[in-house]
Scaffold this motif. Sequence first.
Motif, PDB file in Angstrom:
ATOM      1  N   ASN A 106       1.930 -23.395  -9.074  1.00 51.93           N
ATOM      2  CA  ASN A 106       2.494 -23.614 -10.410  1.00 51.93           C
ATOM      3  C   ASN A 106       3.843 -22.921 -10.610  1.00 51.93           C
ATOM      4  O   ASN A 106       4.299 -22.767 -11.742  1.00 51.93           O
ATOM      5  CB  ASN A 106       1.505 -23.142 -11.482  1.00 51.93           C
ATOM      6  CG  ASN A 106       0.282 -24.036 -11.550  1.00 51.93           C
ATOM      7  OD1 ASN A 106       0.395 -25.249 -11.735  1.00 51.93           O
ATOM      8  ND2 ASN A 106      -0.897 -23.451 -11.390  1.00 51.93           N
ATOM      9  N   VAL A 108       7.670 -22.540 -11.037  1.00 55.01           N
ATOM     10  CA  VAL A 108       8.655 -23.434 -11.653  1.00 55.01           C
ATOM     11  C   VAL A 108       9.923 -23.450 -10.807  1.00 55.01           C
ATOM     12  O   VAL A 108      10.368 -22.399 -10.314  1.00 55.01           O
ATOM     13  CB  VAL A 108       8.963 -22.976 -13.092  1.00 55.01           C
ATOM     14  CG1 VAL A 108      10.111 -23.777 -13.697  1.00 55.01           C
ATOM     15  CG2 VAL A 108       7.714 -23.112 -13.963  1.00 55.01           C
ATOM     16  N   GLU A 111      12.719 -20.548 -10.864  1.00 58.56           N
ATOM     17  CA  GLU A 111      12.293 -19.212 -11.237  1.00 58.56           C
ATOM     18  C   GLU A 111      12.799 -18.210 -10.204  1.00 58.56           C
ATOM     19  O   GLU A 111      13.018 -18.549  -9.038  1.00 58.56           O
ATOM     20  CB  GLU A 111      10.778 -19.125 -11.410  1.00 58.56           C
ATOM     21  CG  GLU A 111       9.957 -19.190 -10.148  1.00 58.56           C
ATOM     22  CD  GLU A 111       8.457 -19.043 -10.439  1.00 58.56           C
ATOM     23  OE1 GLU A 111       7.986 -19.534 -11.483  1.00 58.56           O
ATOM     24  OE2 GLU A 111       7.766 -18.434  -9.609  1.00 58.56           O
ATOM     25  N   THR A 123      13.550 -20.131  -6.466  1.00 55.51           N
ATOM     26  CA  THR A 123      12.832 -21.272  -5.921  1.00 55.51           C
ATOM     27  C   THR A 123      13.662 -22.544  -6.078  1.00 55.51           C
ATOM     28  O   THR A 123      14.301 -22.757  -7.111  1.00 55.51           O
ATOM     29  CB  THR A 123      11.475 -21.458  -6.605  1.00 55.51           C
ATOM     30  OG1 THR A 123      11.670 -21.618  -8.015  1.00 55.51           O
ATOM     31  CG2 THR A 123      10.572 -20.259  -6.371  1.00 55.51           C
ATOM     32  N   ARG A 175      12.148 -17.318 -15.562  1.00 56.60           N
ATOM     33  CA  ARG A 175      11.510 -18.621 -15.368  1.00 56.60           C
ATOM     34  C   ARG A 175      12.142 -19.612 -16.345  1.00 56.60           C
ATOM     35  O   ARG A 175      12.121 -19.384 -17.557  1.00 56.60           O
ATOM     36  CB  ARG A 175      10.005 -18.525 -15.588  1.00 56.60           C
ATOM     37  CG  ARG A 175       9.268 -19.839 -15.415  1.00 56.60           C
ATOM     38  CD  ARG A 175       7.758 -19.625 -15.477  1.00 56.60           C
ATOM     39  NE  ARG A 175       7.248 -19.044 -14.243  1.00 56.60           N
ATOM     40  CZ  ARG A 175       6.349 -18.076 -14.198  1.00 56.60           C
ATOM     41  NH1 ARG A 175       5.889 -17.538 -15.315  1.00 56.60           N
ATOM     42  NH2 ARG A 175       5.918 -17.623 -13.038  1.00 56.60           N
ATOM     43  N   ASP A 177      12.854 -22.781 -18.847  1.00 53.66           N
ATOM     44  CA  ASP A 177      12.003 -23.351 -19.891  1.00 53.66           C
ATOM     45  C   ASP A 177      11.580 -24.786 -19.608  1.00 53.66           C
ATOM     46  O   ASP A 177      10.679 -25.292 -20.277  1.00 53.66           O
ATOM     47  CB  ASP A 177      12.733 -23.308 -21.242  1.00 53.66           C
ATOM     48  CG  ASP A 177      12.947 -21.888 -21.749  1.00 53.66           C
ATOM     49  OD1 ASP A 177      12.132 -21.008 -21.392  1.00 53.66           O
ATOM     50  OD2 ASP A 177      13.921 -21.670 -22.499  1.00 53.66           O
ATOM     51  N   HIS A 178      12.220 -25.459 -18.636  1.00 55.68           N
ATOM     52  CA  HIS A 178      11.921 -26.882 -18.430  1.00 55.68           C
ATOM     53  C   HIS A 178      10.497 -27.123 -17.941  1.00 55.68           C
ATOM     54  O   HIS A 178       9.936 -28.202 -18.133  1.00 55.68           O
ATOM     55  CB  HIS A 178      12.917 -27.524 -17.462  1.00 55.68           C
ATOM     56  CG  HIS A 178      12.995 -26.879 -16.117  1.00 55.68           C
ATOM     57  ND1 HIS A 178      11.968 -26.938 -15.193  1.00 55.68           N
ATOM     58  CD2 HIS A 178      13.987 -26.169 -15.522  1.00 55.68           C
ATOM     59  CE1 HIS A 178      12.319 -26.305 -14.093  1.00 55.68           C
ATOM     60  NE2 HIS A 178      13.535 -25.812 -14.260  1.00 55.68           N
ATOM     61  N   GLY A 179       9.885 -26.124 -17.294  1.00 61.97           N
ATOM     62  CA  GLY A 179       8.481 -26.222 -16.932  1.00 61.97           C
ATOM     63  C   GLY A 179       8.152 -27.089 -15.732  1.00 61.97           C
ATOM     64  O   GLY A 179       6.975 -27.271 -15.403  1.00 61.97           O
ATOM     65  N   LEU A 180       9.155 -27.622 -15.048  1.00 64.46           N
ATOM     66  CA  LEU A 180       8.902 -28.477 -13.888  1.00 64.46           C
ATOM     67  C   LEU A 180       8.487 -27.616 -12.709  1.00 64.46           C
ATOM     68  O   LEU A 180       9.277 -26.822 -12.191  1.00 64.46           O
ATOM     69  CB  LEU A 180      10.151 -29.292 -13.542  1.00 64.46           C
ATOM     70  CG  LEU A 180      10.036 -30.215 -12.323  1.00 64.46           C
ATOM     71  CD1 LEU A 180       9.026 -31.331 -12.580  1.00 64.46           C
ATOM     72  CD2 LEU A 180      11.393 -30.785 -11.952  1.00 64.46           C
ATOM     73  N   THR A 181       7.257 -27.759 -12.271  1.00 61.80           N
ATOM     74  CA  THR A 181       6.765 -26.944 -11.169  1.00 61.80           C
ATOM     75  C   THR A 181       7.126 -27.573  -9.819  1.00 61.80           C
ATOM     76  O   THR A 181       7.428 -28.768  -9.732  1.00 61.80           O
ATOM     77  CB  THR A 181       5.240 -26.777 -11.235  1.00 61.80           C
ATOM     78  OG1 THR A 181       4.614 -28.050 -11.010  1.00 61.80           O
ATOM     79  CG2 THR A 181       4.814 -26.217 -12.579  1.00 61.80           C
ATOM     80  N   GLU A 184       4.563 -30.354  -9.111  1.00 63.39           N
ATOM     81  CA  GLU A 184       4.827 -31.586  -9.866  1.00 63.39           C
ATOM     82  C   GLU A 184       6.036 -32.310  -9.304  1.00 63.39           C
ATOM     83  O   GLU A 184       6.021 -33.537  -9.117  1.00 63.39           O
ATOM     84  CB  GLU A 184       5.048 -31.267 -11.342  1.00 63.39           C
ATOM     85  CG  GLU A 184       5.331 -32.504 -12.188  1.00 63.39           C
ATOM     86  CD  GLU A 184       5.732 -32.192 -13.621  1.00 63.39           C
ATOM     87  OE1 GLU A 184       5.981 -33.150 -14.369  1.00 63.39           O
ATOM     88  OE2 GLU A 184       5.814 -30.996 -13.968  1.00 63.39           O
ATOM     89  N   ALA A 202      15.771 -29.884 -13.661  1.00 63.23           N
ATOM     90  CA  ALA A 202      15.803 -28.599 -12.944  1.00 63.23           C
ATOM     91  C   ALA A 202      17.190 -28.364 -12.350  1.00 63.23           C
ATOM     92  O   ALA A 202      17.562 -28.981 -11.344  1.00 63.23           O
ATOM     93  CB  ALA A 202      14.745 -28.583 -11.849  1.00 63.23           C
TER      94      ALA A 202
END
Length: 222
Positions: A106, A108, A111, A123, A175, A177-181, A184, A202
Amino acid sequence: MGRLVSLNVGGSEPNPAKNSGLTTGIGKRPVDHAVTVRRPGPKTTGLHSGVVGDFIGDTRHHGGDDQAVYAYAVEDYAWWSAELGRDLAPGLFGENLTTEGLDLYNAVIGERWQVGDQVILETTFGRIPCSTFQHRMAEPRWIKRFAASNRTGAYLRILQEGSITPGARIEVIARPDHGLTIAEAFDIYMHNQQDLARLLVAEALPPQLRTDIEARLAATPR
């Protein structure tokens, strides 16, 4: 907060998965001393690995600033051990950093990790499996199985150079805020390309990958 349970470095070895004369550095082994990491530069013309002393054979597909360091988690190794019914030692997947306590599944994209007191990594994307990895694992349909799991580990770029020591703490210090792991994003890129536009949120995506995605989107009938 996580921990670096194994720091792994690979030397040049013959690559039985490729044509005669080609070499690979996938056979990484744990070291018990500090290792310097620095930006390796462009993929094909730079220093290749971001880890000093680490060898990369296929410089077309591996290494460079956006794949300077590769990390894999003991938690994901445990998942594969259960799937495959055998123990998997740190470094088997060819990672430089074997981590514990970080949720790489998980993680992101973009991050940032502080490793020890000096090094900061970011990452970028997951690992796309290749024939060298298939040969090393000697598991049926390994490439497809690894890709389907989305447990890809994390490629990282080096934002701040320095020295890494086995056992060092690893802290996620930022980390997006877009939340794309990573999981995913990898799943979309490999299996659900109708959602490719999602990846463009991203900013830390490797530029070459972003260009590829944009080209695919432009070629898609509307």
